[in-house]
Structure formats: C-alpha cells, structure tokens
Design a protein around this motif. Structure first.
Motif: not given
Length: 283
Positions: A112, A147, A170, A174, A202
């Motif tokens: 993350t 994601e 997600v 972000r 990603h």
C-alpha cells in the motif's frame, strides 16, 4: 526530546555510530579487522576525538566492536538483519544517509506504500527546514498490486465483505500515494530539489515482501507477516486476514566492491527483478 536521546548518544555521537554501522553493513570491515584510529575517524567524520570515543564505547557495549588500549578497535561481528526497534541502523537512519547524496534513485514494491510515507515526510521536513539539501535529483518508481487484483491479504473472512475490504485498501493506498507524491513534488516546486520524478505503476502480483532498492547499491527487504484481525469498515466490524508491514524486520544488504560477493549478487539480482516487472508486467 532533548539533544541527548534515550540511547545515551547525542546527534554527533549517533553520526559516528551510523558511519561505522554503514561500513559494517557494506562489508568494508570484516570480523577481526581494525577500525581506523580515533583521530582518523574524527577527521573523516568531522567530529571531535572525544565524540568518537563515546560512540565507540556504545558500539562496544552492544558487542559490535572491542577496544583495547594500544591495540585499537577490533570488529567483533557484522550485522545482516536490522529492525526498526533494534540496536543496528534503523530505516530512518538509512534514509537520512541516502538523502545526503546528490541523486536518490528509489525503487519500491509494496502492498500500500504506507511505510514510505513517514520516511519521505521526514526528509521533506528536513529539506524544507534547511531550504535545500545536497540532493539535486529524486526519482521514485513505485510498484503496487493492481487495484482490481483479488489479493490474499487484506481479505475479509466473510466473502460478502470482500468488496468492501478491497475498496478500503484501494482508498488507503491512493491516500498514501498522494501524500508521497505531493511531498516530493513540493520539493521541486519550491526549488529545494532541482529534479523530481515520481511514477507509480501496478502489477498483477501480491507482494510477499516490501522491497526498497536505493541507487542500485542498497536493498532493504521486509517480509509481510500474515495476521488475523478485526477492523471497522463502513460502520461494521469485519474479520479479515491482513499483514503487518510497518515495523516489520528489515534485511539490509549493500553492494560492495566484489561483484561476485553474496551481498552484491543479491542487490543486483533484485534490481534486475524489479526492472523486469517495471518493463513487462507493470501498467
């Protein structure tokens, strides 16, 4: 916190300690080798001889070195594993050293990016306070899992709540990415760093380890420990399988002058691995 921290060392003494530990990590000194004299260390690091002596006393107390009058200081052991809470060099100290270079090339693969927020914020605050730094260029390439990937963690035990956990992951990711990106771009906007490049891609892979590659010469590797816990998601308690990332034990490896040494091979192979993901699978 006063200038004399809880480990008994002030900033100057910690500078000496970090200087020695970095070179132990890099394999500059092997077990049984003699460190430079206290006078030579003082000249090289830019501190007083008494400061060097205090730092060496602490290293001796931690059994990294042994000092004998008339015989100098001998290396007793070399570190390979470092914990953020442990006696060796902490990640913040490593980042402090990295951001003293003119160029910082940072490649990261994590779940993350949460654990990168604090080190980047620390460096941003320092550079803002000083209105500049030695750093002229920062390039961050960050890999994150796709994601829409069905990850094994974080994952709700109840299948009906898995979409909510994915949305939570997600959104949190972000938020972390925006914070990191904004801090770095503000350095350039204020002309404190000449060049800043940030790119996030990603990959359809869940990371088993948090990987940091620095300037192609250093590797920091931390395994994600899988845990079970309850979290509040949209007002409901949800049981899930998750991981501990922040505070995980870190293996720190530094490339040395021998390209065939285990440390050099490990750093080089991880750099090739990261580049291959970046160029082939990442979007």
């Amino acid at each position: 916190m006063s200038e004399q921290e809880t480990d008994g060392l002030g900033p100057a003494q910690r500078k000496v300690r970090d200087w020695v530990m970095q070179r132990l990590y890099a394999g500059r000194y092997e077990v049984g080798d003699q460190l430079p004299s206290q006078r030579a260390l003082a000249d090289a690091i830019g501190v007083s001889r008494s400061t060097v002596q205090q730092a060496l006393n602490m290293l001796a107390a931690e059994h990294w070195v042994e000092g004998q009058q008339g015989s100098g200081t001998t290396v007793l052991r070399r570190p390979s594993i470092a914990s953020p809470q442990g006696p060796a060099v902490a990640p913040d100290s490593l980042m402090d050293e990295v951001f003293k270079q003119t160029e910082v090339l940072l490649d990261v693969f994590s779940l993350t990016s949460e654990s990168l927020v604090a080190p980047i914020t620390r460096q941003y605050d320092r550079i803002r306070r000083d209105k500049g730094s030695e750093v002229q260029r920062i390039r961050l390439r960050m890999l994150l899992p796709s994601e829409d990937l069905d990850l094994p963690y974080p994952r709700a035990v109840d299948a009906d709540r898995r979409d909510a956990i994915t949305r939570r992951r997600v959104n949190e990711t972000r938020t972390h990415v925006r914070a990191i990106t904004q801090k770095l771009r503000d350095l350039k906007a204020n002309a404190w760093v000449r060049s800043v490049e940030v790119e996030v891609r990603h990959v359809p892979l869940p990371p088993a380890h948090k990987v940091y590659l620095v300037n192609g010469t250093q590797l920091m590797l931390a395994p994600y420990k899988v845990i079970e816990q309850n979290v509040d998601v949209e007002g409901e308690v949800v049981a899930l399988v998750d991981v501990e990332g922040v505070g995980a034990s870190i293996t720190h490896v530094v490339r040395n002058e021998d390209p065939g040494s285990p440390d050099s091979v490990m750093v080089a192979s991880h750099q090739v691995w990261f580049d291959s993901l970046w160029e082939t699978l990442a979007k």
